[in-house]
Design an enzyme around this catalytic site. Structure first.
Site, PDB file in Angstrom:
ATOM      1  N   ASP A 174       5.434  -6.091  12.281  1.00 19.15           N
ATOM      2  CA  ASP A 174       6.027  -6.429  13.539  1.00 19.15           C
ATOM      3  C   ASP A 174       5.598  -5.240  14.456  1.00 19.15           C
ATOM      4  O   ASP A 174       4.626  -4.454  14.183  1.00 19.15           O
ATOM      5  CB  ASP A 174       7.517  -6.622  13.667  1.00 19.15           C
ATOM      6  CG  ASP A 174       8.138  -5.270  13.159  1.00 19.15           C
ATOM      7  OD1 ASP A 174       7.609  -4.304  12.745  1.00 19.15           O
ATOM      8  OD2 ASP A 174       9.602  -5.371  12.955  1.00 19.15           O
ATOM      9  N   GLU A 175       6.122  -5.108  15.580  1.00 16.15           N
ATOM     10  CA  GLU A 175       5.478  -4.087  16.578  1.00 16.15           C
ATOM     11  C   GLU A 175       5.677  -2.761  16.061  1.00 16.15           C
ATOM     12  O   GLU A 175       5.294  -1.747  16.767  1.00 16.15           O
ATOM     13  CB  GLU A 175       6.201  -4.558  18.205  1.00 16.15           C
ATOM     14  CG  GLU A 175       7.673  -4.543  18.282  1.00 16.15           C
ATOM     15  CD  GLU A 175       8.461  -5.646  17.659  1.00 16.15           C
ATOM     16  OE1 GLU A 175       9.730  -5.617  17.303  1.00 16.15           O
ATOM     17  OE2 GLU A 175       7.664  -6.695  17.334  1.00 16.15           O
ATOM     18  N   HIS A 196       2.206  -1.301   1.673  1.00 14.14           N
ATOM     19  CA  HIS A 196       2.576   0.010   2.022  1.00 14.14           C
ATOM     20  C   HIS A 196       2.958   0.686   0.631  1.00 14.14           C
ATOM     21  O   HIS A 196       3.415   0.077  -0.290  1.00 14.14           O
ATOM     22  CB  HIS A 196       3.706   0.173   2.905  1.00 14.14           C
ATOM     23  CG  HIS A 196       3.919   1.679   3.329  1.00 14.14           C
ATOM     24  ND1 HIS A 196       3.071   2.409   4.113  1.00 14.14           N
ATOM     25  CD2 HIS A 196       4.825   2.504   2.890  1.00 14.14           C
ATOM     26  CE1 HIS A 196       3.674   3.656   4.279  1.00 14.14           C
ATOM     27  NE2 HIS A 196       4.694   3.791   3.472  1.00 14.14           N
ATOM     28  N   ASN A 254       1.149  -6.709   5.369  1.00 11.95           N
ATOM     29  CA  ASN A 254       0.720  -5.525   5.154  1.00 11.95           C
ATOM     30  C   ASN A 254       1.342  -4.924   3.689  1.00 11.95           C
ATOM     31  O   ASN A 254       2.476  -5.160   3.511  1.00 11.95           O
ATOM     32  CB  ASN A 254       1.060  -4.370   6.130  1.00 11.95           C
ATOM     33  CG  ASN A 254       0.499  -2.969   5.973  1.00 11.95           C
ATOM     34  OD1 ASN A 254      -0.520  -2.805   5.942  1.00 11.95           O
ATOM     35  ND2 ASN A 254       1.554  -2.134   5.944  1.00 11.95           N
ATOM     36  N   ASN A 259      -7.234  -3.165  -3.170  1.00 12.84           N
ATOM     37  CA  ASN A 259      -6.416  -4.206  -3.233  1.00 12.84           C
ATOM     38  C   ASN A 259      -7.096  -5.687  -2.701  1.00 12.84           C
ATOM     39  O   ASN A 259      -6.771  -6.488  -3.250  1.00 12.84           O
ATOM     40  CB  ASN A 259      -5.316  -3.865  -1.905  1.00 12.84           C
ATOM     41  CG  ASN A 259      -4.222  -3.083  -2.571  1.00 12.84           C
ATOM     42  OD1 ASN A 259      -3.367  -3.717  -3.383  1.00 12.84           O
ATOM     43  ND2 ASN A 259      -4.185  -1.903  -2.248  1.00 12.84           N
ATOM     44  N   ASP A 269       5.416  -0.030   9.862  1.00 13.63           N
ATOM     45  CA  ASP A 269       5.768  -0.224   8.523  1.00 13.63           C
ATOM     46  C   ASP A 269       7.232  -0.626   8.698  1.00 13.63           C
ATOM     47  O   ASP A 269       7.958  -0.046   7.879  1.00 13.63           O
ATOM     48  CB  ASP A 269       5.773   1.238   7.773  1.00 13.63           C
ATOM     49  CG  ASP A 269       4.320   1.404   7.384  1.00 13.63           C
ATOM     50  OD1 ASP A 269       3.436   0.750   7.435  1.00 13.63           O
ATOM     51  OD2 ASP A 269       3.868   2.736   7.396  1.00 13.63           O
TER      52      ASP A 269
HETATM   53  C1  GAR Z   1      -3.047   1.575  -0.693  1.00 18.17           C
HETATM   54  O1  GAR Z   1      -2.521   2.457  -1.430  1.00 18.17           O
HETATM   55  C2  GAR Z   1      -2.400   1.108   0.490  1.00 18.17           C
HETATM   56  O2  GAR Z   1      -0.944   0.752   0.057  1.00 18.17           O
HETATM   57  C3  GAR Z   1      -2.379   2.238   1.499  1.00 18.17           C
HETATM   58  O3  GAR Z   1      -3.769   2.307   1.331  1.00 18.17           O
HETATM   59  C4  GAR Z   1      -4.240   2.404   0.013  1.00 18.17           C
HETATM   60  C5  GAR Z   1      -5.670   1.370   0.090  1.00 18.17           C
HETATM   61  O4  GAR Z   1      -6.229   1.212  -1.013  1.00 18.17           O
HETATM   62  N1  GAR Z   1      -2.004   1.526   2.795  1.00 18.17           N
HETATM   63  C6  GAR Z   1      -1.482   2.514   3.696  1.00 18.17           C
HETATM   64  O5  GAR Z   1      -1.132   3.834   3.438  1.00 18.17           O
HETATM   65  C7  GAR Z   1      -0.945   1.740   4.906  1.00 18.17           C
HETATM   66  N2  GAR Z   1       0.066   2.533   5.628  1.00 18.17           N
HETATM   67  P1  GAR Z   1      -7.117   0.493  -1.368  1.00 18.17           P
HETATM   68  O6  GAR Z   1      -8.344   0.589  -0.025  1.00 18.17           O
HETATM   69  O7  GAR Z   1      -7.929   0.603  -2.593  1.00 18.17           O
HETATM   70  O8  GAR Z   1      -6.710  -0.978  -1.605  1.00 18.17           O
END
Ligand code: GAR
Length: 210
Positions: free
Chosen positions: A141-142, A109, A107, A14, A145
């Site tokens: 927020d606090e 998710h 963020n 990302n 997710d």
């Molecule tokens: C992504 O799928 C992101 O949505 C997830 O971690 C991955 C990171 O991939 N995030 C979560 O699960 C947060 N709770 P990346 O390092 O290749 O961007």
């Protein structure tokens, strides 16, 4: 240009999507820093390849979440950061961090919130047998997710598909929506009305004023 930091814990695909959009001129932000809580995160290499300053702070070196957050705030403020994009950052943040960047932390998710919050959202969705999954970009927020939703994208889950394939297909849409949400944030087009995010047509407003 909005000075941002990207927070990561892992591969950073990302982060790469954000870097690519900055470099092709579609995302007008200044990535001041990539901060990871894991020294081995491959995303740090991606940042270095593009001459973006990096910082690793291991949460294990701090006795409380608040202490860890306080140090992150200090480092990020020193770097001139004003907004935060969490891109695979697998730590829960406290009010210490939240209050340092009010309304400026987003963020991504890998599930359609409020379903499958927490780590491993794709695995849970896959095991539950949902037929539509996807991803969500939201204000932080606090609660984990939980914050107001900025954008979501749906991905059909194929019957019998393994979780790795679903995860990968969700990532493909993450790479579209995270830069999009970041762009709206940078353009100052996002505002909060209770639980709802309002997207203003900043360009139209500007044109009218000119
Ligand atoms: C992504 O799928 C992101 O949505 C997830 O971690 C991955 C990171 O991939 N995030 C979560 O699960 C947060 N709770 P990346 O390092 O290749 O961007």
């Amino acid at each position: 240009k909005l000075p941002i930091a990207v927070l990561i814990s892992g591969g950073g695909s990302n982060l790469q999507a954000l870097i690519d959009k900055v470099e092709d001129g579609t995302l007008d932000v200044d990535i001041k820093m990539v901060l990871s809580n894991r020294a081995g995160a491959y995303g740090l290499e991606r940042a270095k390849k593009h001459s973006i300053p990096t910082c690793t702070l291991s949460h294990k070196d701090y006795s409380s979440r608040e202490d860890f957050d306080g140090e992150m705030v200090r480092v990020l403020k020193d770097a001139g950061v004003e907004a935060i994009v969490m891109a695979g950052f697998m730590r829960i943040i406290t009010p210490v961090f939240l209050s340092a960047f009010p309304g400026k932390i987003i963020n991504i998710h890998p599930a359609l919130l409020p379903s499958f919050a927490g780590a491993g959202g794709q695995v849970e969705a896959s095991e539950y047998g949902v037929q539509i999954s996807g991803c969500t970009v939201h204000f932080v927020d606090e609660k984990m997710d939980h914050g107001a939703i900025i954008i979501q994208a749906a991905v059909p889950a194929m019957p019998g598909e393994d979780v790795e394939t679903l995860t990968e297909r969700i990532l493909q849409v993450e790479h579209r929506v995270l830069p999009q949400a970041t762009k709206w944030l940078a353009e100052g087009r996002l505002s909060l009305e209770g639980r709802f995010v309002k997207l203003a047509s900043a360009n139209v407003v500007k044109a009218e004023l000119n």
